[in-house]
Write a protein that holds these residues in place. Sequence first.
Motif, PDB file in Angstrom:
ATOM      1  N   ASN A  46      52.227  80.784  43.256  1.00 22.15           N
ATOM      2  CA  ASN A  46      53.428  80.123  42.741  1.00 22.15           C
ATOM      3  C   ASN A  46      53.741  80.702  41.365  1.00 22.15           C
ATOM      4  N   PRO A  47      54.275  81.912  41.311  1.00 28.33           N
ATOM      5  CA  PRO A  47      54.461  82.591  40.013  1.00 28.33           C
ATOM      6  C   PRO A  47      55.430  81.887  39.071  1.00 28.33           C
ATOM      7  N   GLY A  48      56.315  81.054  39.600  1.00 25.39           N
ATOM      8  CA  GLY A  48      57.313  80.421  38.741  1.00 25.39           C
ATOM      9  C   GLY A  48      56.866  79.144  38.068  1.00 25.39           C
ATOM     10  N   LEU A  49      55.660  78.687  38.360  1.00 32.50           N
ATOM     11  CA  LEU A  49      55.215  77.422  37.777  1.00 32.50           C
ATOM     12  C   LEU A  49      55.021  77.526  36.264  1.00 32.50           C
ATOM     13  N   LYS A  50      54.326  78.568  35.832  1.00 32.60           N
ATOM     14  CA  LYS A  50      54.074  78.784  34.402  1.00 32.60           C
ATOM     15  C   LYS A  50      53.452  77.563  33.734  1.00 32.60           C
ATOM     16  N   GLY A  51      52.433  77.008  34.401  1.00 32.53           N
ATOM     17  CA  GLY A  51      51.697  75.896  33.835  1.00 32.53           C
ATOM     18  C   GLY A  51      52.297  74.525  34.060  1.00 32.53           C
ATOM     19  N   ARG A  52      53.471  74.454  34.668  1.00 34.63           N
ATOM     20  CA  ARG A  52      54.134  73.160  34.874  1.00 34.63           C
ATOM     21  C   ARG A  52      53.607  72.459  36.120  1.00 34.63           C
ATOM     22  N   ASP A  53      53.824  71.158  36.160  1.00 36.66           N
ATOM     23  CA  ASP A  53      53.507  70.391  37.356  1.00 36.66           C
ATOM     24  C   ASP A  53      54.459  70.801  38.468  1.00 36.66           C
ATOM     25  N   ILE A  54      53.939  70.899  39.683  1.00 37.19           N
ATOM     26  CA  ILE A  54      54.747  71.384  40.796  1.00 37.19           C
ATOM     27  C   ILE A  54      55.913  70.439  41.103  1.00 37.19           C
ATOM     28  N   ARG A  55      55.736  69.165  40.791  1.00 37.14           N
ATOM     29  CA  ARG A  55      56.829  68.202  40.996  1.00 37.14           C
ATOM     30  C   ARG A  55      58.020  68.524  40.094  1.00 37.14           C
ATOM     31  N   ASP A  56      57.719  68.875  38.845  1.00 39.36           N
ATOM     32  CA  ASP A  56      58.782  69.185  37.895  1.00 39.36           C
ATOM     33  C   ASP A  56      59.486  70.490  38.267  1.00 39.36           C
TER      34      ASP A  56
END
Length: 333
Positions: A46-56
Amino acid sequence: MRWQKAIRAYITKQNYPLGVLVAFSGEVEDLESYPAPVTETSKNLNPGLKGRDIRDAFAEPNYHLLLVANEFKTGFDQPLLCAMYVDKKLGGIQAVQTLSRLNRAYPGKDTTYILDFVNDAGEVLKAFKTYYETAELEATTDPEKVFDLRSKLDAADWYDDFEVELVAKVELDPKGTQAQLQAAIAPVADRLLKRYKAAQAAKAAAEAQKDESAAQAARDALEALILFKGDMGAFIRLYAFLSQIFGYGNTDIEKRFMFYKRLIPLLEFGRERDQVDLSKVTLTHHSLSNTGTLPLHLDQGDSQKLPPMNATGSGSLQEKQKALLEEIIQMVN
């Protein structure tokens, strides 16, 4: 993970402007997909997460598809969800909770859509009708069963009142520490784990010497420990339910509830895999056929009533080999 790679490849081939996320808990090792173990936060997954919660991240306009196995089937409140593609068996309350992820209002959202590849429409309707308008129990749950289970667990003689009191005291003390809790519960867990390991060794030795009587005694000891753990779990579920309704006025019951909740996670008996990994039984060929669109009318016909909590703590171990064989045959068929 394999689904995600296949879907991404198809999206790229068709040049669709769709973003895909895959959600799961823990770490997965699949050399067919990636050379090293990955989590849902891994950059190559999931390269676009960048440390964020997947829900957000999923709420952003550049993501459109969310792939899950068990993650987010319940408790996931995302009003943007409008379609669901189901490729696993769902039944009872699980079907209601999973499909109801779509039941959230959002400006411009006027349609929800479910494409189900495996579930029977009648069974899904039956599950929803149980909770439609009014959910009823077909009989009452006997509050005295908590005391029956307590007596059964106490009679197993794997702990004493002092040890229960010690754990409860730490739990209820605002200044209680993790070290105190561990010191209180560890001796009981250690006692049970050592007994299980000793029974395993006795069983292996008896079988090697072809002493059937000793082997059966060892098997009985192993089964008794597994059932003891199961009965503690049954006590926790029963008390958690009934204590919302009945005032027991018995602190010993509440203390055992705390004690068992702390003890169960420590009892990892055996650590062997309990069942065959059926995910390895896969079809090499399959075909899809349109079976039609089915309207499911909740306001027609009779609804099912929920069963009460009966025969709690009266379980026995099933014949593992026969149960697993039936499951394998059903999956292969």
